[in-house]
Design a protein around this motif. Sequence first.
Motif, PDB file in Angstrom:
ATOM      1  N   ASP A 188       0.812  -1.224   0.000  1.00  0.00           N
ATOM      2  CA  ASP A 188       0.000   0.000   0.000  1.00  0.00           C
ATOM      3  C   ASP A 188       0.839   1.264   0.000  1.00  0.00           C
ATOM      4  N   ILE A 189       2.103   1.163   0.413  1.00  0.00           N
ATOM      5  CA  ILE A 189       2.964   2.351   0.358  1.00  0.00           C
ATOM      6  C   ILE A 189       4.157   2.166  -0.583  1.00  0.00           C
ATOM      7  N   LEU A 190       4.433   0.904  -0.982  1.00  0.00           N
ATOM      8  CA  LEU A 190       5.597   0.639  -1.833  1.00  0.00           C
ATOM      9  C   LEU A 190       5.230   0.060  -3.194  1.00  0.00           C
ATOM     10  N   GLY A 191       3.937  -0.062  -3.464  1.00  0.00           N
ATOM     11  CA  GLY A 191       3.518  -0.598  -4.750  1.00  0.00           C
ATOM     12  C   GLY A 191       3.908   0.316  -5.903  1.00  0.00           C
ATOM     13  N   GLY A 205       4.075   2.949  -8.526  1.00  0.00           N
ATOM     14  CA  GLY A 205       3.419   4.243  -8.643  1.00  0.00           C
ATOM     15  C   GLY A 205       3.153   4.944  -7.331  1.00  0.00           C
ATOM     16  N   LYS A 206       3.378   4.266  -6.209  1.00  0.00           N
ATOM     17  CA  LYS A 206       3.147   4.889  -4.909  1.00  0.00           C
ATOM     18  C   LYS A 206       4.219   5.944  -4.634  1.00  0.00           C
ATOM     19  N   MET A 207       3.837   6.970  -3.879  1.00  0.00           N
ATOM     20  CA  MET A 207       4.714   8.125  -3.675  1.00  0.00           C
ATOM     21  C   MET A 207       6.061   7.735  -3.077  1.00  0.00           C
ATOM     22  N   LEU A 208       6.050   6.892  -2.041  1.00  0.00           N
ATOM     23  CA  LEU A 208       7.303   6.549  -1.375  1.00  0.00           C
ATOM     24  C   LEU A 208       8.229   5.790  -2.319  1.00  0.00           C
ATOM     25  N   ARG A 209       7.665   4.865  -3.078  1.00  0.00           N
ATOM     26  CA  ARG A 209       8.487   4.114  -4.041  1.00  0.00           C
ATOM     27  C   ARG A 209       9.105   5.053  -5.073  1.00  0.00           C
ATOM     28  N   ARG A 210       8.303   5.983  -5.595  1.00  0.00           N
ATOM     29  CA  ARG A 210       8.812   6.926  -6.588  1.00  0.00           C
ATOM     30  C   ARG A 210       9.930   7.781  -6.000  1.00  0.00           C
ATOM     31  N   ALA A 211       9.757   8.203  -4.744  1.00  0.00           N
ATOM     32  CA  ALA A 211      10.756   9.060  -4.103  1.00  0.00           C
ATOM     33  C   ALA A 211      12.067   8.309  -3.909  1.00  0.00           C
ATOM     34  N   ILE A 212      11.978   7.036  -3.503  1.00  0.00           N
ATOM     35  CA  ILE A 212      13.195   6.238  -3.297  1.00  0.00           C
ATOM     36  C   ILE A 212      13.905   6.010  -4.626  1.00  0.00           C
TER      37      ILE A 212
END
Length: 439
Positions: free
Chosen positions: A35-38, A40-47
């Motif tokens: 739900d946070i690392l899938g 397109g998710k914001m956190l994944r994109r930022a990393i």
Amino acid sequence: MDIFDFAKEQKMKKEAPLAVKMRPRTLLEVVGQEDILGEGKMLRRAIEADRIGSLIFYGPPGCGKTTLAKVIANTTKAEFKQLNATISGKKDMEEVVNEAKRELTFSGKKTILFIDEIHRFNKAQQDFLLPFVEDGTVILIGATTENPFFEVNKALVSRSNIFRLSPLSKENVKKLIETAIHDEDRGLGAMNAEIDDDALEFLSDVADGDARVALNAVELAVMTTKRNEEGKIRITLETAGECVQKRTLKYDKDGDNHYDTISAFIKSMRGSDPNAAEYYLVRMLEAGESVTFIARRMMILASEDIGNADPMALVVATNASLAVERVGLPEAELILSQAAIYLACAPKSNSVTVALDEAHKVVSDKGNQPIPVNLRDAHYPGAAELGHGVDYKYPHNYENHYVKEQYLPYELKDLNFYKPGDLGYEEKIKEHFKKIKGK
């Protein structure tokens, strides 16, 4: 790093617990937290873009907070520093900040400061970080098992993105166990071990979403089990059971679990579900929650959510509160169980709560309105001359012990705070009012 430091580091890695060895190194190796690392998710994109701002990871033990920080450390171009709030102090933070300033000045590289157990820092220690987080000297990543909105400096919280991590699912844990058993590089693949399906099911269930618990149990099972005739180490259900004696309850009596569990307990009784109420009651009792705290909340519910639909509810809850103090544990559990089931099964009404709230609002908005003269105290000398108590109608002198009278201040004469519900004893109250008042 010289050859001696390298050798020391390699030895530490070799002797590290399995849970440490199996820690994911990249986003692709991370299990769970979709739900946070899938994609397109914001956190994944930022990393992936190496555009990390200050973050606080919040969740139960073993769900991957430190893992995510390590993944960021492996992917970022920034300097990465790590502190643990249980053993570090202001001096350690000062050293990191000074190094970060030098790095930013001479190489232009930013510094990410990861603080594990950040809630363990006191207010002064957290305050120290604030200006350096605000001016970009360091990018903060905090990890905590406690709700940061309760335990972390509000100024730090407001300058960070908060990500709540969930306990790993049973399937997530199962996948981690299977990977650890067969991985020959970092796991137990070289041990030629296998695990029975029922043992795998048991460990992935009893770990309760905590990867560390599961992997520690697997490691203990493999290291203490003799090889069979085929030269394999076989983890059976019996072996798995010996390695995890009891399910660990995640419950902090001063933290988030405390509030979440008592909330679920109250809402279950309010929702007339005795089974759920009993479940949450036992969770609290197993975790050592205060029986007086539980009983106190039940007394509140008896008035707030049951009220006059069953006036005995408050009697039961109050007597349960008195009884648990006199009896003590473990027998007090029986008393709380009886009371919780009674409250859950009782007819519900929030008419008392609504009446109280509406009365509060009227008093707040209208102030103290003049009390009708005939209701005022007439027992002191001179009261009668002021008209106090004159023409007061004594209800017991009338049929059904009732006579129409103006009791509210005249400006509020048409207000109706208490509206009895249709369940339990309140239905009788409505019938009584209809009989004596004709409405």
